[in-house]
Design an enzyme around this catalytic site. Structure first.
Site, PDB file in Angstrom:
ATOM      1  N   GLU A 162      10.058   1.802  10.348  1.00  7.03           N
ATOM      2  CA  GLU A 162      10.770   3.055  10.097  1.00  7.03           C
ATOM      3  C   GLU A 162      10.305   4.325  10.163  1.00  7.03           C
ATOM      4  O   GLU A 162       9.627   4.565   9.202  1.00  7.03           O
ATOM      5  CB  GLU A 162      11.573   2.954   8.390  1.00  7.03           C
ATOM      6  CG  GLU A 162      13.053   3.323   8.783  1.00  7.03           C
ATOM      7  CD  GLU A 162      12.950   4.627   8.083  1.00  7.03           C
ATOM      8  OE1 GLU A 162      12.632   5.725   8.812  1.00  7.03           O
ATOM      9  OE2 GLU A 162      13.443   4.993   7.168  1.00  7.03           O
ATOM     10  N   CYS A 205      13.454  11.737   6.364  1.00  7.86           N
ATOM     11  CA  CYS A 205      13.583  11.233   7.725  1.00  7.86           C
ATOM     12  C   CYS A 205      14.768  11.711   8.244  1.00  7.86           C
ATOM     13  O   CYS A 205      14.982  11.549   9.691  1.00  7.86           O
ATOM     14  CB  CYS A 205      13.088   9.612   7.753  1.00  7.86           C
ATOM     15  SG  CYS A 205      13.951   8.498   6.709  1.00  7.86           S
ATOM     16  N   LYS A 207       0.846  -1.274   0.049  1.00  4.16           N
ATOM     17  CA  LYS A 207       0.119  -0.009  -0.147  1.00  4.16           C
ATOM     18  C   LYS A 207       0.800   1.150   0.024  1.00  4.16           C
ATOM     19  O   LYS A 207       1.394   1.684   1.033  1.00  4.16           O
ATOM     20  CB  LYS A 207      -0.936   0.058   1.345  1.00  4.16           C
ATOM     21  CG  LYS A 207      -2.187   1.206   1.120  1.00  4.16           C
ATOM     22  CD  LYS A 207      -2.410   1.638   2.310  1.00  4.16           C
ATOM     23  CE  LYS A 207      -1.831   2.907   2.782  1.00  4.16           C
ATOM     24  NZ  LYS A 207      -1.831   4.195   1.809  1.00  4.16           N
ATOM     25  N   GLU A 219       9.387  16.831  14.884  1.00  4.84           N
ATOM     26  CA  GLU A 219       9.744  16.792  13.612  1.00  4.84           C
ATOM     27  C   GLU A 219       9.141  17.581  12.482  1.00  4.84           C
ATOM     28  O   GLU A 219       7.754  17.582  12.598  1.00  4.84           O
ATOM     29  CB  GLU A 219       9.800  15.384  13.167  1.00  4.84           C
ATOM     30  CG  GLU A 219      10.314  15.095  11.538  1.00  4.84           C
ATOM     31  CD  GLU A 219      10.390  13.272  11.349  1.00  4.84           C
ATOM     32  OE1 GLU A 219      11.246  13.061  10.447  1.00  4.84           O
ATOM     33  OE2 GLU A 219       9.174  12.767  11.933  1.00  4.84           O
TER      34      GLU A 219
END
Length: 491
Positions: free
Chosen positions: A249, A283, A174, A384
């Site tokens: 992750e 990231c 997906k 973040e």
């Protein structure tokens, strides 16, 4: 196109007929219209993957045969590199040259797993008894859900698909609903390469509507997810109910430490790239600049100057050095992040406001931004942004630098800049981050493991461990001279 779901070896339309528009983040034009799956489509995909795995056909293939299949897919991607790069660029808004680099990395990933797949995976255990054969064998974990992000759509999916195929798993992919085009093309190549029906399945749609179905179902044996911390936590919670394996992750808040004895020209240049590549939508972006106090002014003023000169534009711009943010919603989050930082006391040196003039008005453009005077108590240091925003912190001692760098819930990556080899070794070993670069920032190779400590995730991708995530170890003990045990007296 409505027939953009790939289930049980066929391209199909969604059962309930829903579609989703893919919109360019650069100028808002319609990139594509694709299928949007709902619960009945997920059910068909899980059933196909489960049936294919349980049939034993694909698992009976040797590692070498499955590795050859992955090599063939890599060859097909090499042939279609330009096509894939254009699709990636259109979906994400990144420059075409960046997309081409990304696809080259995808191909390298497939070739890496094809290579290590051909190694010997079983291990003989010497138990010191001549007539006992004791060995540990590696078998596929089973049916996997593979969920990718929007920032590096095909690259992050490839880190999952390639080892899953080599291991002999069946799976459902997906991709992010914002950037599905390269995943669709990958499945065209999977089909062309001759992957057996049911082994590889593609479901498109919003994670908010079908994500739980793809992670909680007891027929799924493993979920591999790349994305936000919040979604990763939900996946862990759902997976716990059936004790399935997870590989996560997640985010990062990555410190880039510059000591006074570093090569400052190189450190400054790499700091700009670390923070602003792909508009910070990475990231592992080096968005936390941690700089020794004695060189603070020199380093920060130069980075702010460089940031101001970066050319922002769409994928078709010949002058652009970085592109738009993925969506208006994401841009608003970045804007709120910057505004909150200033309210907390950070000093805005450059950037900080959405670009709205001329061609920028049609897209989601946010300029490279530098926030000085930050500390680990501030939300801008702890949270973040996933945007082109560098925060600056200072330190005076090596111990202080380490403490600042580790003062985060995340632990994905970081960097150390110094000419002192002993210092570099001490600091890099002390950092609680999964990847540490010394006098560099950002390079990775598929031969080395990738993943984070703490809230940055669980498990590793790439390297040899990236294949191990999709394998189960089984110990088989064979007694070639069977005899009575004699434990209980015979009556």
């Amino acid at each position: 196109m409505s027939n953009t779901l790939y289930v049980n070896g066929k391209w199909v339309s969604p059962v309930e007929g829903q579609t989703c528009d893919v919109i360019s983040p650069a100028d808002g034009h319609l990139v594509a219209t694709v299928a949007e799956a709902t619960a009945p489509d997920v059910e068909l995909a899980i059933k196909a993957a489960r049936t294919a795995f349980d049939s034993g056909e694909f698992t009976s293939w040797s590692f070498e045969k499955r590795s050859d299949l992955v090599s063939k897919i890599a060859d097909l991607m090499e042939r279609d590199l330009k096509i894939l790069a254009k699709l990636e660029s259109d979906d994400t808004g990144k420059r075409l040259i960046e997309a081409e680099y990304d696809i080259a990395d995808v191909i390298a990933c497939f070739r890496h797993f094809a290579e290590i797949g051909k190694k010997e995976h079983d291990r003989v255990v010497n138990v010191g008894i001549e007539h006992i054969d004791s060995r540990v064998v590696q078998e596929p974990v089973g049916v996997c859900t593979l969920i990718g992000p929007w920032n590096y759509p095909l690259l992050q999916v490839s880190w999952k698909v390639a080892p899953a195929l080599v291991a002999g798993c069946t799976f459902i992919v997906k991709p992010a609903e914002l950037t599905p085009s390269t995943a669709i093309h990958l499945f065209k190549l999977i089909d062309e390469a001759g992957v057996p029906a049911g082994v590889a399945n593609l479901i498109l749609g919003k994670g908010s509507s079908i994500g739980d179905l793809l992670t909680a179902d007891p027929r799924i044996d493993l979920v591999s997810f790349t994305g936000s911390l919040g979604i990763g936590q939900r996946i862990m919670s759902l997976a716990s109910k059936t004790i399935k394996k997870v590989a996560l992750e997640l985010g990062g808040k990555n410190p880039n430490i510059i000591f006074a004895d570093a090569d400052l020209d190189a450190a400054i240049d790499n700091a700009v790239t670390a923070g602003f590549l792909h508009s910070g939508q990475v990231c592992s972006a080096g968005t936390r600049l941690v700089v020794e106090k004695s060189i603070h002014q020199k380093v920060v003023s130069e980075i702010a100057l460089r940031a101001k000169e970066i050319k922002v534009g769409g994928p078709d711009s010949t002058e652009a050095e970085t592109g738009p943010l993925i969506s208006a919603n994401h841009l608003n989050k970045v804007q709120e992040y910057v505004d909150k930082a200033v309210a907390e006391g950070a000093k805005l040196l450059v950037g900080g406001k959405k670009l709205t003039e001329g061609d920028f008005a049609k897209g989601n453009f946010f300029p490279p931004t530098v926030l000085d005077g930050c500390n680990t108590k501030m939300s801008c240091v702890q949270d973040e942004s996933f945007g082109p925003v560098i925060t600056v912190e200072t330190f005076e001692t090596e111990a202080e630098a380490i403490a600042i760098a580790n003062d985060t819930i995340y632990g994905l990556s970081g960097a150390v800049w110094t000419k002192d080899d002993a210092k570099a070794k001490r600091v890099s070993r002390a950092l609680r981050h999964g990847t540490v670069w010394v006098n560099d920032y950002g390079p990775y190779k598929p031969q080395a493991e990738w993943g984070g400590f703490k809230a940055s995730g669980i498990g590793r991708e790439l390297g040899e461990h990236g294949l191990s995530e999709f394998l189960e170890s089984k110990h088989i003990w064979t007694n070639n001279m069977p005899a009575k045990s004699g434990w209980f007296a015979e009556r």
